[in-house]
Structure formats: C-alpha cells, structure tokens
Design an enzyme around this catalytic site. Structure first.
Site, mmCIF file in Angstrom:
data_model
loop_
_atom_site.group_PDB
_atom_site.id
_atom_site.type_symbol
_atom_site.label_atom_id
_atom_site.label_comp_id
_atom_site.label_asym_id
_atom_site.label_seq_id
_atom_site.Cartn_x
_atom_site.Cartn_y
_atom_site.Cartn_z
ATOM 1 N N GLY B 90 0.731 -1.191 -0.166
ATOM 2 C CA GLY B 90 0.251 0.037 0.270
ATOM 3 C C GLY B 90 1.238 1.069 0.250
ATOM 4 O O GLY B 90 1.675 1.233 -0.342
ATOM 5 N N SER B 122 5.573 -5.663 -0.603
ATOM 6 C CA SER B 122 5.801 -4.016 -1.185
ATOM 7 C C SER B 122 5.786 -3.052 -0.323
ATOM 8 O O SER B 122 6.942 -3.220 0.090
ATOM 9 C CB SER B 122 4.053 -4.087 -2.346
ATOM 10 O OG SER B 122 4.459 -2.563 -3.135
ATOM 11 N N ALA B 123 5.057 -2.182 -0.236
ATOM 12 C CA ALA B 123 5.530 -1.644 1.476
ATOM 13 C C ALA B 123 6.037 -2.175 2.352
ATOM 14 O O ALA B 123 7.191 -1.601 2.983
ATOM 15 C CB ALA B 123 4.745 -0.106 1.807
ATOM 16 N N HIS B 159 8.950 -3.181 -6.609
ATOM 17 C CA HIS B 159 8.279 -2.958 -8.019
ATOM 18 C C HIS B 159 9.292 -2.048 -8.804
ATOM 19 O O HIS B 159 9.172 -1.554 -9.767
ATOM 20 C CB HIS B 159 6.997 -1.517 -7.550
ATOM 21 C CG HIS B 159 6.372 -2.815 -6.988
ATOM 22 N ND1 HIS B 159 4.881 -2.981 -7.517
ATOM 23 C CD2 HIS B 159 5.445 -2.424 -5.829
ATOM 24 C CE1 HIS B 159 4.159 -3.829 -6.815
ATOM 25 N NE2 HIS B 159 4.542 -2.651 -5.487
ATOM 26 N N GLU B 194 8.992 -6.933 -9.939
ATOM 27 C CA GLU B 194 8.243 -7.762 -9.605
ATOM 28 C C GLU B 194 8.018 -9.619 -9.759
ATOM 29 O O GLU B 194 8.395 -9.951 -10.477
ATOM 30 C CB GLU B 194 6.744 -7.113 -9.843
ATOM 31 C CG GLU B 194 6.473 -6.121 -9.938
ATOM 32 C CD GLU B 194 5.150 -5.310 -10.466
ATOM 33 O OE1 GLU B 194 5.063 -6.395 -11.455
ATOM 34 O OE2 GLU B 194 5.078 -4.635 -10.160
#
Lengths: 235, 235
Positions: B90, B122-123, B159, B194
C-alpha cells in the site's frame, strides 16, 4: 499582484531545456533583466553551479541574465531584491528541505505574493501548491515539513501520467496514488501533463498549453479540464 | 534467528493476490496456524477490515488463519505474541506513520530479530530496509521519521521498473531517482523486480524468483544480480 507561470515540465521529449516555453517566457519576463534562479532541487544530483549554468544558457536565448541563489550570502535578501524568480525541477524533498534550511520558504511566498514574477517547472511548480504531498519524487532527504508556498488553493501533480493500459506492471498508477492522497486530505489536486502550464495573474488561474489537465476532487470522480479553463474557483 | 520472505509485489499481472508465492508460503509458514496481518498501508485507501479480509481469503488456500493487528487492544502484545507476521503493501508513508503512531516500529523489529517469521510485500518489504527513502509512494501523510526496521543492511526499491526506452515521458526514471538518493546517502539499494523476493535466514540473504535484481551502490555503476545471489555481504 501575483504573477506566475507554473509548468509541468522544463523540457518536452525531443526538445531543449525550456525550449517550448521560451516565447511565453519572453513576454512574461519582458520587464526583467536578471532572473534569480533557485537550483536547490538538483536534478540527478547536479551541482548548484552546473544547474545554474544550464539555466543561464537557456535564458541567454531571450537575452536574460541569471544568477543562482546559492551565489548570495543572504538568500533572504536575494529573494526580496529579485526582479524575477525561477525555481527549477529535480527532487522536491531536497528542494523543500533546502528552502526550510535556508529559512526562505515564507520569504519566497511573500515575495511572490508581493508581485515578483515567478516561474516554476516540475518540483519548482509543485511547491506553489499547499503542500508537496502530491509529488512523484523519492524521499531522498527528510524535510522538516511537507507544507509549501501555498500560492494556489490546491496541490499540483506535475508530469501527470495517464495509466498505461497495456502495462503488466503492478505498481500503483498515478491516479491511484492521488486517490490515496484523498483518503487523508481533501484539497484539490490538478494533474498537469507535460506541455501544460498554469498562468496566475492576481487571483486568476488559467490552464495553458495544448493539453487537457486532470482534476481530482475529494470524494468525486476525476474530470478532464480543457485548456483555457479558469481554475480560480477551485477549493 | 531471522526468518523472512521479502517480496517485491503481492500480485503478478494476471494472477490472484499472493498466488505466485503460495507454494513458497506454505513451506515458510508450515509451523504456524495463525498469521498476524499488519494492514496499515491500506492500498487504494481500503479499510483495515477489508484489507484483512482479502488476506484471509488468500491464506485460506493454504489453511492458515489470519488476524488483523487493528483487531487487538494492544498492538505491542499482538506482535510479541504472534506466531508469524505479514505486512501487506500500500502506501509506505502511511504504513510507517502508523507503526510509529502505535509505537510498534521497535517492537516489530525486535520480534522479527527474535525469530518470528515475517512476510513482507511491497510497502511491507520496503520497511525491512534501513529506511523508507527508496519507496515509490506518494507522501500522502508526514511520518515522524523515515527510519524503518533495519532488518537488512541496505534499502529496497520494490516494484523495480526498468526505463522504457520508447517513452516520451520526461519524468525521472527509477534509476535516476535511486542515483539521486545516492547523492545524499551511501547505503546500497536493491531494485527488486515484480516476481523476485529475498529469503532471509539468520544473516543469510538470498535473491529468489526467476528474475535478476538491480543493485545500486554508492559511486558505482549499477549491476545486475542473478537469482540465487547471496546478498549477505552487502553494505
């Protein structure tokens, strides 16, 4: 009376630095001999001197002199005494950090409110909004605040980029990021595509250039604004 | 002994949430019944409940229960007593702000150092590095610090995206942004594409997945690392 040109980008693909804006800038700066350049955003980490040199070359095309803010002992006095001011692009976190470190964020806001013509591109445009919270930049340094000049009653997203529907990349689109911003903030955000700029005369704000801009309002679907649109009523 | 999976993304193009990682996760979480989920990053502004529900559905495929950290009166105790922890993606600014606000940044770091298995995407991966300063996210909230968990001696760029040589967009490439970071910081940055993830066992850090990763060291040209590379010596 405020007098600004707030551009999405300094450079269009295939063009030279500031090329596409030069006719506009020649008229905008017609009463100025020397432009004070704020090089703090240092694109790609370029030095203040090298960045100022690049800007000098561009403005020589319209017979304007340029001095870098870093050349002055007192940045405060340099801003207050400027005939005109240009803040270039680069990293917005760095730019904002340096404006606070040199204690000129308020000085710069007041100078522009008093009527000193101001040109911003990219990061230098970002800071004309209420906050830098819709920048695309990487947080390479930690600024003491995200608040910026507040010369317009909304935020900008320069280099606005439409989603690439063919992409297989799963990182957030620009629109998704701005919608996340609106989960926690209710000020309008204008996505300004490369080649667009805003012209501010007093309280009148007009979208210029050939392109549409994309407007994001809290709790509303985004909408496209035609060039020539009057943005003065945004809040 | 540290035990982590640190993934670039939760989801690959065309796949379901966590799909591509499920075989790996089944082995990774084999001794756990219940996973504590940290939903603070709220992708697209989704609520903590909705985000936790999405994670519950995914982990039901490998017969794991999930509880959201927001369901507990004491986030500190929930983390300390967890069998396993997953922090989802997020907005990294929001995630880091919430970890500090709930006073669990250090608690979480210590829990993972003590051996509680940790999955990040991700985050949730970004925060395992020394700082969040190589995130791609928009600064939608102002965190009290950019420092993060420091579970690895470098930073991540999840990413990671190679420059599109056909693009006419003039915004900075990811590589340019990371090079700007290195003008002001000297810690290594790993660009994790990714489909890649890191496996951390004790002090051993291994690149997994089918892809290469791109390593950026201060004052050096970036280089490509093959899958299977040992990153333990990075500093």
């Amino acid at each position: 009376m405020k007098n600004l040109i707030i551009a999405s980008t300094s450079t269009l693909h295939g063009g030279g630095y500031l090329d596409y804006l030069l006719p506009e800038l020649e008229a905008f700066f017609k009463d100025c001999n020397t432009i004070l350049f704020i090089p703090y955003a240092r694109p790609g980490g370029i030095s203040h001197d090298d960045y100022t040199g690049r800007v000098k070359s561009a403005f020589a095309n319209i017979n304007k002199k340029v001095r870098g803010l870093h050349e002055f002992d007192s940045p405060k006095e340099a801003i207050e005494n400027a005939e005109a001011i240009f803040t270039g692009g680069g990293n917005t976190f760095l730019l904002v950090s340096q404006l606070y470190k040199n204690k000129v964020m308020d000085i710069l806001a007041n100078a522009v409110k008093s009527g000193i013509p101001y040109l911003g591109t990219s990061a230098g445009s970002n800071i004309t909004g209420l906050s830098m919270q819709t920048t695309n930049d990487m947080p390479i340094v930690y600024p003491p605040s995200f608040q910026t000049l507040g010369l317009m009653p909304f935020n900008l997203n320069p280099h606005y980029l439409d989603a690439d529907l063919q992409s297989k990349h799963m990182g957030e689109t620009r629109e998704t990021r701005i919608k996340e911003f609106h989960q926690f903030n209710n000020i309008p955000v204008l996505g300004l595509r490369e080649g667009s700029w805003l012209e501010v005369n007093g309280e009148k704000i007009t979208l210029k250039g050939d392109l549409q801009a994309r407007l994001f309002l809290h709790n509303q679907e985004p909408k496209e604004l035609e060039t020539g649109s009057d943005l003065s009523g945004l809040k």
